[in-house]
Write a protein that holds these residues in place. Structure first.
Motif, PDB file in Angstrom:
ATOM      1  N   ILE A   1       0.831  -1.205   0.000  1.00 62.19           N
ATOM      2  CA  ILE A   1       0.000   0.000   0.000  1.00 62.19           C
ATOM      3  C   ILE A   1       0.871   1.262   0.000  1.00 62.19           C
ATOM      4  O   ILE A   1       0.562   2.252  -0.687  1.00 62.19           O
ATOM      5  N   LYS A   2       1.965   1.242   0.745  1.00 57.27           N
ATOM      6  CA  LYS A   2       2.843   2.423   0.794  1.00 57.27           C
ATOM      7  C   LYS A   2       3.470   2.700  -0.566  1.00 57.27           C
ATOM      8  O   LYS A   2       3.584   3.856  -0.986  1.00 57.27           O
ATOM      9  N   ASP A   3       3.885   1.643  -1.256  1.00 57.36           N
ATOM     10  CA  ASP A   3       4.458   1.824  -2.598  1.00 57.36           C
ATOM     11  C   ASP A   3       3.408   2.397  -3.552  1.00 57.36           C
ATOM     12  O   ASP A   3       3.716   3.270  -4.374  1.00 57.36           O
ATOM     13  N   ALA A   4       2.166   1.908  -3.437  1.00 55.63           N
ATOM     14  CA  ALA A   4       1.096   2.422  -4.303  1.00 55.63           C
ATOM     15  C   ALA A   4       0.772   3.875  -3.983  1.00 55.63           C
ATOM     16  O   ALA A   4       0.502   4.677  -4.888  1.00 55.63           O
ATOM     17  N   SER A   5       0.805   4.249  -2.696  1.00 57.29           N
ATOM     18  CA  SER A   5       0.482   5.627  -2.314  1.00 57.29           C
ATOM     19  C   SER A   5       1.566   6.611  -2.752  1.00 57.29           C
ATOM     20  O   SER A   5       1.282   7.771  -3.035  1.00 57.29           O
ATOM     21  N   LYS A   6       2.821   6.133  -2.805  1.00 61.10           N
ATOM     22  CA  LYS A   6       3.911   7.015  -3.249  1.00 61.10           C
ATOM     23  C   LYS A   6       3.775   7.354  -4.728  1.00 61.10           C
ATOM     24  O   LYS A   6       4.235   8.410  -5.171  1.00 61.10           O
ATOM     25  N   ASN A   7       3.166   6.479  -5.494  1.00 57.32           N
ATOM     26  CA  ASN A   7       3.046   6.653  -6.945  1.00 57.32           C
ATOM     27  C   ASN A   7       1.710   7.267  -7.362  1.00 57.32           C
ATOM     28  O   ASN A   7       1.358   7.239  -8.543  1.00 57.32           O
ATOM     29  N   LEU A   8       0.949   7.802  -6.384  1.00 57.55           N
ATOM     30  CA  LEU A   8      -0.329   8.418  -6.719  1.00 57.55           C
ATOM     31  C   LEU A   8      -0.116   9.685  -7.540  1.00 57.55           C
ATOM     32  O   LEU A   8       0.721  10.525  -7.207  1.00 57.55           O
ATOM     33  N   ASN A   9      -0.865   9.832  -8.606  1.00 59.99           N
ATOM     34  CA  ASN A   9      -0.810  11.015  -9.444  1.00 59.99           C
ATOM     35  C   ASN A   9      -1.974  11.941  -9.117  1.00 59.99           C
ATOM     36  O   ASN A   9      -2.871  11.595  -8.352  1.00 59.99           O
ATOM     37  N   LYS A  10      -1.969  13.112  -9.718  1.00 63.25           N
ATOM     38  CA  LYS A  10      -3.100  14.020  -9.551  1.00 63.25           C
ATOM     39  C   LYS A  10      -4.335  13.418 -10.194  1.00 63.25           C
ATOM     40  O   LYS A  10      -4.252  12.731 -11.213  1.00 63.25           O
ATOM     41  N   THR A  11      -5.462  13.666  -9.593  1.00 67.18           N
ATOM     42  CA  THR A  11      -6.710  13.129 -10.123  1.00 67.18           C
ATOM     43  C   THR A  11      -7.186  13.967 -11.301  1.00 67.18           C
ATOM     44  O   THR A  11      -6.564  14.964 -11.676  1.00 67.18           O
ATOM     45  N   LYS A  12      -8.313  13.544 -11.873  1.00 66.86           N
ATOM     46  CA  LYS A  12      -8.890  14.294 -12.988  1.00 66.86           C
ATOM     47  C   LYS A  12      -9.215  15.719 -12.564  1.00 66.86           C
ATOM     48  O   LYS A  12      -9.120  16.652 -13.344  1.00 66.86           O
ATOM     49  N   VAL A  13      -9.624  15.874 -11.301  1.00 68.40           N
ATOM     50  CA  VAL A  13      -9.825  17.201 -10.736  1.00 68.40           C
ATOM     51  C   VAL A  13      -8.492  17.626 -10.148  1.00 68.40           C
ATOM     52  O   VAL A  13      -7.801  16.829  -9.525  1.00 68.40           O
TER      53      VAL A  13
END
Length: 308
Positions: A167-179
Motif C-alpha cells: 500500500i505504501k508503494d502504491a500511495s507514493k506513486n499516486l498522481n493528480k486526479t482528474k480534478v
C-alpha cells in the motif's frame, strides 16, 4: 388484508400528490448506482483475491465527494481548487471465519482466514487557507470504509509487512486526479497492537513497540528505552482500545489478592483463579454478562458490546 392493501394504496397516493419525486423510477436508481462503483478495468478478482488499483479508488472517492460538494466547490477560485487536499486513514487486519463449501484450484488455499486492507476519507481541505470543505461525521464507522484489497490468507507478521509495503508503494506513486488536487495524504492509523508489533518486528506482546521496554520495566521510572520515532506514524490508535482497557481492569481485579503481575507459586495462582471465578459470577448474576470466557474457534466474550 384487502383493507390493508387499500390503506397502503391511499397512503401511496397521498405521498405522491405531496412529493412526486419521493419514489424515483427504479431504472434511474440503477443508473445512479453504477456511478457509485469505480471502473471495472481497475478491479481484479480471483479465487483468493479481490483488488482495486489505489489510484482509481482515490480518483473515484474524490470525484464522488466533489459531486456532493458541488455548491461549495464552485465558490472557490482556481487557485483554491488546485490546492485541495484529501486526508485519509488506512490500515489492515485479519480475521477468522467459517469456511465455505468451495473447492479451490490450489489445494492449499482456504477461505478460513480473511485479510483486508482499506481506507477511510477523513477530511477535504484547502491547503492555502486551511478551510475545511468536508469532514467525515463518523470516522470510526464502516459507512465510508473503502476496501483496497481482500485476500483469503492468514494474518502473520510477514503478510502484514508485505501488505503495508504494498500500500505504501502504491500511495507514493499516486498522481493528480482528474480534478486538480494538490495531494492525497494517507495515514497508517487503522491498526491494532498486532499490526504494530508485526511492522516493528516486536516479537513479544509484553514489549512496547515504541520504546522497547517490557512490563517489568514500567515500574522503574529511571529506566528509559530508546524511542523509535518512526512508530509515531501509527498515531494514538483507538482500535480495540475500549476492549483492551476493559480487559486491563479485569486482570487488575483478578490479581488484587496477590498484587503481582506475574504469578509464581501455586498458591498465588489458586487465589487469582478463585477471584476470577467470583468476578465472572458477579457479572453474570447482576448484569447478565459473560466475561473472559473463550468462544468456539476464535476469541472470547470480551467484545465491544460487553466493554461498553
Amino acid at each position: 388484508m384487502f383493507i390493508e392493501a387499500d390503506l397502503s394504496k391511499r397512503q401511496y397516493e397521498i405521498i405522491r400528490s405531496y412529493n412526486p419525486s419521493m419514489y424515483p423510477c427504479y431504472s434511474k436508481i440503477q443508473e445512479v448506482k453504477k456511478e457509485c462503483y469505480p471502473d471495472k478495468e481497475s478491479i481484479t478478482v480471483t479465487e483468493t483475491l479481490a483488488d482495486i488499483k489505489l489510484q482509481n479508488l482515490m480518483d473515484h472517492t474524490i470525484s464522488r465527494l466533489l459531486t456532493d460538494l458541488y455548491e461549495v466547490v464552485k465558490t472557490l477560485d482556481e487557485e483554491e481548487r488546485n490546492a485541495l487536499e484529501l486526508i485519509c486513514k488506512w490500515g489492515c487486519d485479519g480475521a477468522q471465519q467459517a469456511q465455505f463449501k468451495q473447492k479451490f484450484v490450489c489445494d492449499s488455499d482456504t477461505s478460513a482466514n480473511l485479510f483486508q486492507s482499506s481506507l477511510i476519507p477523513l477530511r477535504l481541505i484547502c491547503s492555502l487557507n486551511g478551510k475545511i470543505l468536508w469532514q467525515n461525521p463518523t470516522p470510526s464507522s464502516p459507512r465510508y470504509c473503502r476496501p483496497i484489497r481482500l485476500r483469503f490468507i492468514k494474518e502473520t507478521a510477514d503478510v502484514t509487512r508485505e501488505e503495508i509495503s504494498y500500500i505504501k508503494d502504491a500511495s507514493k506513486n499516486l498522481n493528480k486526479t482528474k480534478v486538480q488536487m494538490k495531494e492525497n495524504t494517507m495515514m497508517l492509523t487503522m491498526v491494532d497492537g498486532k499490526v504494530c508489533n508485526s511492522v516493528t518486528s516486536t516479537s513479544s506482546t509484553m514489549r512496547c513497540y515504541i520504546c522497547g521496554l517490557t512490563s517489568k520495566d514500567f515500574n522503574c521510572i529511571q529506566k528509559k528505552g530508546t524511542v523509535n520515532v518512526e512508530t509515531f506514524e501509527f498515531g494514538l490508535s483507538i482500535l480495540h482500545a475500549q476492549i483492551r482497557f476493559f480487559e486491563a481492569v479485569l486482570h487488575l481485579a483478578y490479581k488484587l489478592p496477590v498484587q503481582k503481575w506475574q504469578l509464581r507459586s501455586d498458591e498465588e495462582k489458586e487465589k487469582v483463579k478463585l477471584r476470577k471465578l467470583a468476578i465472572q459470577s458477579e457479572f453474570k448474576s447482576k448484569m447478565g454478562l459473560i466475561v473472559d470466557v473463550p468462544k468456539a474457534n476464535f476469541g472470547n466474550t470480551n467484545d465491544g458490546n460487553t466493554s461498553r
